[in-house]
Design a protein around this motif. Structure first.
Motif, PDB file in Angstrom:
ATOM      1  N   LYS A 113       0.805  -1.224   0.000  1.00 32.08           N
ATOM      2  CA  LYS A 113       0.000   0.000   0.000  1.00 32.08           C
ATOM      3  C   LYS A 113       0.840   1.277   0.000  1.00 32.08           C
ATOM      4  O   LYS A 113       0.505   2.211  -0.718  1.00 32.08           O
ATOM      5  CB  LYS A 113      -0.982  -0.023   1.168  1.00 32.08           C
ATOM      6  N   PRO A 114       1.938   1.376   0.782  1.00 32.52           N
ATOM      7  CA  PRO A 114       2.770   2.574   0.668  1.00 32.52           C
ATOM      8  C   PRO A 114       3.523   2.556  -0.674  1.00 32.52           C
ATOM      9  O   PRO A 114       3.436   1.602  -1.444  1.00 32.52           O
ATOM     10  CB  PRO A 114       3.776   2.443   1.825  1.00 32.52           C
ATOM     11  N   ILE A 115       4.278   3.585  -0.917  1.00 33.26           N
ATOM     12  CA  ILE A 115       5.068   3.635  -2.153  1.00 33.26           C
ATOM     13  C   ILE A 115       6.128   2.543  -2.119  1.00 33.26           C
ATOM     14  O   ILE A 115       6.879   2.420  -1.154  1.00 33.26           O
ATOM     15  CB  ILE A 115       5.723   5.018  -2.311  1.00 33.26           C
ATOM     16  N   LEU A 116       6.172   1.739  -3.172  1.00 33.84           N
ATOM     17  CA  LEU A 116       7.197   0.707  -3.282  1.00 33.84           C
ATOM     18  C   LEU A 116       8.403   1.288  -4.010  1.00 33.84           C
ATOM     19  O   LEU A 116       8.268   2.040  -4.975  1.00 33.84           O
ATOM     20  CB  LEU A 116       6.665  -0.508  -4.034  1.00 33.84           C
ATOM     21  N   GLN A 139      10.728   7.248   2.428  1.00 31.33           N
ATOM     22  CA  GLN A 139      10.081   7.516   1.140  1.00 31.33           C
ATOM     23  C   GLN A 139       9.248   6.342   0.645  1.00 31.33           C
ATOM     24  O   GLN A 139       8.567   6.458  -0.369  1.00 31.33           O
ATOM     25  CB  GLN A 139      11.130   7.876   0.094  1.00 31.33           C
ATOM     26  N   GLY A 140       9.354   5.185   1.302  1.00 27.10           N
ATOM     27  CA  GLY A 140       8.611   4.009   0.890  1.00 27.10           C
ATOM     28  C   GLY A 140       9.273   2.743   1.413  1.00 27.10           C
ATOM     29  O   GLY A 140      10.090   2.793   2.330  1.00 27.10           O
ATOM     30  N   ILE A 141       8.901   1.620   0.809  1.00 21.27           N
ATOM     31  CA  ILE A 141       9.419   0.318   1.215  1.00 21.27           C
ATOM     32  C   ILE A 141      10.235  -0.250   0.065  1.00 21.27           C
ATOM     33  O   ILE A 141       9.781  -0.285  -1.080  1.00 21.27           O
ATOM     34  CB  ILE A 141       8.276  -0.643   1.585  1.00 21.27           C
ATOM     35  N   ALA A 142      11.442  -0.723   0.384  1.00 22.13           N
ATOM     36  CA  ALA A 142      12.339  -1.307  -0.620  1.00 22.13           C
ATOM     37  C   ALA A 142      12.518  -2.782  -0.354  1.00 22.13           C
ATOM     38  O   ALA A 142      12.233  -3.275   0.753  1.00 22.13           O
ATOM     39  CB  ALA A 142      13.704  -0.607  -0.577  1.00 22.13           C
ATOM     40  N   LEU A 143      12.980  -3.499  -1.359  1.00 23.76           N
ATOM     41  CA  LEU A 143      13.408  -4.878  -1.154  1.00 23.76           C
ATOM     42  C   LEU A 143      14.872  -4.823  -0.741  1.00 23.76           C
ATOM     43  O   LEU A 143      15.724  -4.357  -1.502  1.00 23.76           O
ATOM     44  CB  LEU A 143      13.239  -5.701  -2.431  1.00 23.76           C
ATOM     45  N   GLY A 144      15.136  -5.268   0.473  1.00 26.66           N
ATOM     46  CA  GLY A 144      16.497  -5.222   0.997  1.00 26.66           C
ATOM     47  C   GLY A 144      17.186  -6.557   0.848  1.00 26.66           C
ATOM     48  O   GLY A 144      16.597  -7.602   1.109  1.00 26.66           O
ATOM     49  N   ARG A 145      18.416  -6.517   0.409  1.00 30.56           N
ATOM     50  CA  ARG A 145      19.272  -7.701   0.344  1.00 30.56           C
ATOM     51  C   ARG A 145      20.097  -7.686   1.624  1.00 30.56           C
ATOM     52  O   ARG A 145      20.711  -6.671   1.954  1.00 30.56           O
ATOM     53  CB  ARG A 145      20.134  -7.658  -0.906  1.00 30.56           C
ATOM     54  N   LEU A 146      20.091  -8.799   2.349  1.00 30.83           N
ATOM     55  CA  LEU A 146      20.670  -8.837   3.689  1.00 30.83           C
ATOM     56  C   LEU A 146      22.071  -8.238   3.750  1.00 30.83           C
ATOM     57  O   LEU A 146      22.368  -7.456   4.645  1.00 30.83           O
ATOM     58  CB  LEU A 146      20.676 -10.267   4.232  1.00 30.83           C
ATOM     59  N   ALA A 147      22.938  -8.566   2.799  1.00 30.49           N
ATOM     60  CA  ALA A 147      24.304  -8.029   2.838  1.00 30.49           C
ATOM     61  C   ALA A 147      24.311  -6.508   2.765  1.00 30.49           C
ATOM     62  O   ALA A 147      25.182  -5.856   3.334  1.00 30.49           O
ATOM     63  CB  ALA A 147      25.130  -8.609   1.694  1.00 30.49           C
ATOM     64  N   LEU A 148      23.340  -5.935   2.082  1.00 36.77           N
ATOM     65  CA  LEU A 148      23.302  -4.489   1.907  1.00 36.77           C
ATOM     66  C   LEU A 148      22.586  -3.762   3.036  1.00 36.77           C
ATOM     67  O   LEU A 148      22.816  -2.571   3.236  1.00 36.77           O
ATOM     68  CB  LEU A 148      22.627  -4.133   0.579  1.00 36.77           C
ATOM     69  N   VAL A 149      21.708  -4.443   3.746  1.00 38.22           N
ATOM     70  CA  VAL A 149      20.921  -3.756   4.783  1.00 38.22           C
ATOM     71  C   VAL A 149      21.313  -4.136   6.207  1.00 38.22           C
ATOM     72  O   VAL A 149      20.803  -3.541   7.151  1.00 38.22           O
ATOM     73  CB  VAL A 149      19.393  -3.994   4.598  1.00 38.22           C
TER      74      VAL A 149
END
Length: 193
Positions: free
Chosen positions: A128-131, A175-185
């Motif tokens: 629902k929020p900005i992807l 600003q929204g929800i991102a797909l996070g990759r574990l190594a990066l987040v």
């Protein structure tokens, strides 16, 4: 799995072997090339590699490291690059490859955005929020939506970024929800961002 003591011992052994190699090279009249160029994707460079460079500097303070942050594929026959880090499911047979880490992908957002949902988001609320999208095509919002059983969702809209790191920075900035990759987040999660 190595214990913390094992890792300290490993570092000491690696340092000793490098010292022995340098000594051997000076005896036989060869110089040791202290310059190494590594090519790494832009987002991985900023979110994973740069924050960990101090560990390499501690092991090899004499190393002249050159980081080429680019998403372009490396041609080792033409490009002045010694090492490259890339995401690939099937490494080329003609190259030596080492798996650095497994890729785990999941939705991430800032604590401020999460607070608007009282600290919990169900899968149907996530869309629902900005992807926030990036150009990584191996796992997209469409894949995530399907994996959680939301097959009847409309076309996924939102902001699109050329680099994963920018999408993650937008998520940190609420600003929204991102797909996070574990190594990066991992670092951002540990710091509560």
């Amino acid at each position: 799995m190595l214990t913390p003591e094992d890792l300290l011992f490993l570092t000491a052994v690696q340092s000793a072997l490098l010292t022995l190699e340098a000594g051997k090279m000076s005896i036989v009249g060869c110089s040791v090339d202290r310059h190494v160029t590594i090519s790494v994707p832009f987002s991985l460079s900023g979110k994973w590699m740069v924050p960990r460079l101090h560990k390499l500097t501690r092991i090899r303070p004499d190393l002249d490291l050159r980081v080429d942050a680019t998403d372009h594929l490396v041609d080792f026959d033409r490009d002045p690059v010694h090492l490259a880090i890339r995401y690939c499911e099937h490494p080329p047979d003609n190259l030596h490859s080492v798996l650095l880490f497994a890729d785990t992908v999941f939705p991430v957002c800032s604590p401020n955005l999460m607070a608007k949902f009282e600290g919990h988001l169900d899968p149907d609320q996530v869309v629902k929020p900005i992807l926030l999208h990036d150009k990584m095509a191996d796992y997209t919002w469409y894949d995530w939506i399907k994996s959680v059983g939301l097959n009847n969702q409309p076309t996924v809209g939102g902001h699109k970024f050329s680099h994963t790191g920018n999408a993650l920075d937008a998520a940190i900035a609420s600003q929204g929800i991102a797909l996070g990759r574990l190594a990066l987040v991992a670092d951002d999660l540990a710091m509560g961002r």
